[in-house]
Design a protein around this motif. Structure first.
Motif, PDB file in Angstrom:
ATOM      1  N   PRO A  22      10.656  10.236  11.629  1.00  0.00           N
ATOM      2  CA  PRO A  22      10.357  10.111  10.203  1.00  0.00           C
ATOM      3  C   PRO A  22      10.400   8.676   9.709  1.00  0.00           C
ATOM      4  N   ARG A  23      11.303   7.846  10.282  1.00  0.00           N
ATOM      5  CA  ARG A  23      11.396   6.462   9.830  1.00  0.00           C
ATOM      6  C   ARG A  23      10.159   5.659  10.219  1.00  0.00           C
ATOM      7  N   LEU A  24       9.467   6.115  11.245  1.00  0.00           N
ATOM      8  CA  LEU A  24       8.294   5.380  11.698  1.00  0.00           C
ATOM      9  C   LEU A  24       7.032   5.808  10.972  1.00  0.00           C
ATOM     10  N   GLN A  25       7.098   6.950  10.242  1.00  0.00           N
ATOM     11  CA  GLN A  25       5.892   7.459   9.615  1.00  0.00           C
ATOM     12  C   GLN A  25       5.427   6.572   8.465  1.00  0.00           C
ATOM     13  N   ARG A  28       3.663   3.388   9.530  1.00  0.00           N
ATOM     14  CA  ARG A  28       2.372   3.720  10.124  1.00  0.00           C
ATOM     15  C   ARG A  28       1.374   4.101   9.035  1.00  0.00           C
ATOM     16  N   ARG A  29       1.822   4.910   8.080  1.00  0.00           N
ATOM     17  CA  ARG A  29       0.936   5.269   6.971  1.00  0.00           C
ATOM     18  C   ARG A  29       0.555   4.039   6.165  1.00  0.00           C
ATOM     19  N   ALA A  30       1.527   3.132   5.970  1.00  0.00           N
ATOM     20  CA  ALA A  30       1.248   1.910   5.222  1.00  0.00           C
ATOM     21  C   ALA A  30       0.195   1.064   5.922  1.00  0.00           C
ATOM     22  N   ALA A  31       0.284   0.963   7.249  1.00  0.00           N
ATOM     23  CA  ALA A  31      -0.696   0.173   8.000  1.00  0.00           C
ATOM     24  C   ALA A  31      -2.096   0.773   7.881  1.00  0.00           C
ATOM     25  N   TRP A  32      -2.182   2.092   8.002  1.00  0.00           N
ATOM     26  CA  TRP A  32      -3.487   2.744   7.869  1.00  0.00           C
ATOM     27  C   TRP A  32      -4.041   2.603   6.451  1.00  0.00           C
ATOM     28  N   PRO A 290       0.134   2.153  -8.459  1.00  0.00           N
ATOM     29  CA  PRO A 290       1.452   2.085  -7.802  1.00  0.00           C
ATOM     30  C   PRO A 290       2.059   3.460  -7.566  1.00  0.00           C
ATOM     31  N   HIS A 291       1.862   4.367  -8.516  1.00  0.00           N
ATOM     32  CA  HIS A 291       2.411   5.710  -8.385  1.00  0.00           C
ATOM     33  C   HIS A 291       1.793   6.421  -7.185  1.00  0.00           C
ATOM     34  N   ALA A 292       0.471   6.318  -7.038  1.00  0.00           N
ATOM     35  CA  ALA A 292      -0.211   6.980  -5.925  1.00  0.00           C
ATOM     36  C   ALA A 292       0.187   6.361  -4.584  1.00  0.00           C
ATOM     37  N   VAL A 293       0.234   5.038  -4.523  1.00  0.00           N
ATOM     38  CA  VAL A 293       0.601   4.369  -3.271  1.00  0.00           C
ATOM     39  C   VAL A 293       2.032   4.713  -2.879  1.00  0.00           C
ATOM     40  N   ARG A 294       2.924   4.783  -3.863  1.00  0.00           N
ATOM     41  CA  ARG A 294       4.321   5.108  -3.574  1.00  0.00           C
ATOM     42  C   ARG A 294       4.450   6.505  -2.966  1.00  0.00           C
ATOM     43  N   LEU A 295       3.638   7.451  -3.430  1.00  0.00           N
ATOM     44  CA  LEU A 295       3.693   8.800  -2.880  1.00  0.00           C
ATOM     45  C   LEU A 295       3.271   8.836  -1.419  1.00  0.00           C
ATOM     46  N   VAL A 296       2.461   7.865  -1.010  1.00  0.00           N
ATOM     47  CA  VAL A 296       1.956   7.841   0.363  1.00  0.00           C
ATOM     48  C   VAL A 296       2.908   7.105   1.302  1.00  0.00           C
ATOM     49  N   ILE A 297       3.410   5.947   0.865  1.00  0.00           N
ATOM     50  CA  ILE A 297       4.160   5.093   1.798  1.00  0.00           C
ATOM     51  C   ILE A 297       5.625   4.926   1.422  1.00  0.00           C
ATOM     52  N   GLY A 298       6.055   5.459   0.291  1.00  0.00           N
ATOM     53  CA  GLY A 298       7.446   5.314  -0.103  1.00  0.00           C
ATOM     54  C   GLY A 298       7.664   4.125  -1.023  1.00  0.00           C
ATOM     55  N   ALA A 299       8.931   3.843  -1.305  1.00  0.00           N
ATOM     56  CA  ALA A 299       9.290   2.865  -2.337  1.00  0.00           C
ATOM     57  C   ALA A 299       9.765   1.534  -1.789  1.00  0.00           C
ATOM     58  N   LYS A 300       9.523   1.234  -0.518  1.00  0.00           N
ATOM     59  CA  LYS A 300       9.915  -0.057   0.037  1.00  0.00           C
ATOM     60  C   LYS A 300       8.935  -1.121  -0.465  1.00  0.00           C
ATOM     61  N   ALA A 302       8.394  -4.265   0.057  1.00  0.00           N
ATOM     62  CA  ALA A 302       7.716  -5.193   0.964  1.00  0.00           C
ATOM     63  C   ALA A 302       6.350  -4.654   1.370  1.00  0.00           C
ATOM     64  N   LEU A 303       6.205  -3.335   1.382  1.00  0.00           N
ATOM     65  CA  LEU A 303       4.921  -2.693   1.671  1.00  0.00           C
ATOM     66  C   LEU A 303       4.213  -2.279   0.389  1.00  0.00           C
ATOM     67  N   LEU A 304       4.981  -1.744  -0.547  1.00  0.00           N
ATOM     68  CA  LEU A 304       4.397  -1.184  -1.763  1.00  0.00           C
ATOM     69  C   LEU A 304       3.663  -2.223  -2.598  1.00  0.00           C
ATOM     70  N   LEU A 305       4.243  -3.400  -2.764  1.00  0.00           N
ATOM     71  CA  LEU A 305       3.641  -4.403  -3.642  1.00  0.00           C
ATOM     72  C   LEU A 305       2.290  -4.905  -3.117  1.00  0.00           C
TER      73      LEU A 305
END
Length: 356
Positions: A22-25, A28-32, A290-300, A302-305
């Motif tokens: 789960p920690r790797l998902q 990976r989703r963020a990269a895609w 931001p709301h939609a992206v957060r639902l996909v990749i989480g609230a970190k 460094a990736l979200l912004l």
């Protein structure tokens, strides 16, 4: 007030188990998502270059961009279409990036770039500039007046923060509500007392948000504050993670909560002011993306912004392209397209999250 779902703090994080999948998902989703958003942004830019009274296929659009020859096609692309595309990407990226910051600072998924009243301050400056006739006499008149209005509100907000070091996020939201109400009253007075009906219509048109007739001058005016501001915010992603967990956690993590919030809001306000100054008030970009992206990749953050910035640029560019396509028969503004698309999408996101 609805609060964001926060990642677990180190003190309460579950112990490492036998299944790290789960920690790797999320990465990976963020990269895609990042790769897909960048590719889609390039394709959307090519589509926008080719769209208009003078239609261009993909090959002609690419050739006009990379190898201008001074002909009619190159002139149309470089003088009319590319500046508008660049402004759309700058404004969309700015609003989405600031939306990420506001939602973290206020710990509220419904926060957006206008929550502090900076957008309303820019609107007051722009409407004042339009009703005074600066739009016709000075090329930079209205954008400069809009940025001055946003800067004035940003300074007021910083003064409130300095005078009330212990002010909660709820207090800041109420300050923003007051500023928005005050700005709305000033705008109504300015429009009602415009000495020319054409100026009043121009002010109302600007308030709806649009990118028509944007030039390289507008792009240059927005580029500096937006790019520098987003770069500064990118260096504060750990502080955003800490603030998302709450003021107490941020303080125990070594951050001066008051100073950190002050810097973040000041930079976010300047970025918002620069964006709104060249586009008018455009809603839902800083809320939905931001709301939609957060639902996909989480609230970190460094990736979200950064991913939200790219997705925001894509969202506004597609909205502007759709507005241009529809404007062949009727007048459709970019801000109207964002609201028509963004409102139901945001409602769907909220309902799906509630069911989950």
């Amino acid at each position: 007030m609805t609060q964001l779902a926060s990642p677990p703090s180190p003190a309460t994080a579950p112990a490492a188990g036998p299944s790290p999948a789960p920690r790797l998902q999320a990465p990976r989703r963020a990269a895609w998502l990042a790769a897909g958003a960048v590719l889609a942004l390039v394709l959307a830019a090519l589509l926008s270059v080719g769209l208009g009274t003078l239609r261009l296929d993909a090959f002609e659009a690419v050739r006009a961009v990379v190898a201008p020859d001074g002909g009619q096609v190159s002139t149309v692309v470089w003088s009319i279409r590319l500046p508008r595309i660049v402004v759309a990407m700058l404004v969309g990226g700015a609003l989405a990036g600031v939306g990420v910051v506001m939602q973290a600072v206020f710990r509220n998924p419904l926060a957006d770039p206008g929550v502090t009243g900076v957008s309303s301050g820019a609107a007051v400056g722009a409407v004042a500039g339009i009703t005074l006739g600066l739009g016709g006499s000075l090329q930079w008149g209205v954008p400069v007046a809009a940025f001055a209005g946003s800067l004035a509100v940003a300074l007021v907000l910083q003064a409130v923060l300095q005078a009330n070091r212990g002010a909660s996020t709820y207090t800041l939201i109420l300050v923003g509500v007051s500023i928005n109400a005050f700005a709305g009253a000033i705008i109504s007075v300015l429009v009602a007392n415009a000495h020319d009906d054409a100026l009043a219509r121009g002010a109302v048109f600007w308030l709806a948000g649009d990118l028509e007739l944007r030039t390289w001058t507008h792009a240059a005016m927005a580029a500096g504050p937006v790019l520098v501001g987003l770069a500064v915010l990118r260096t504060r992603v750990r502080a955003l993670d800490a603030l998302l967990l709450g003021d107490d956690v941020a303080a125990t993590s070594g951050y001066d909560v008051h100073r950190t919030r002050l810097v973040l809001l000041l930079v976010a306000s300047l970025v918002t002011g620069a964006a709104v100054a060249v586009s008018g008030v455009i809603s839902f970009v800083g809320l939905v993306v931001p709301h939609a992206v957060r639902l996909v990749i989480g609230a970190k953050h460094a990736l979200l912004l950064p991913i939200s910035v790219v997705c925001g640029a894509l969202f506004l560019l597609l909205a502007d392209t759709l507005a241009r396509a529809a404007s062949v028969s009727v007048v459709v503004q970019t801000g109207a397209v964002c609201a028509v698309v963004g409102a139901p999408v945001f409602l769907a996101l909220l309902l799906s999250r509630r069911r989950a």
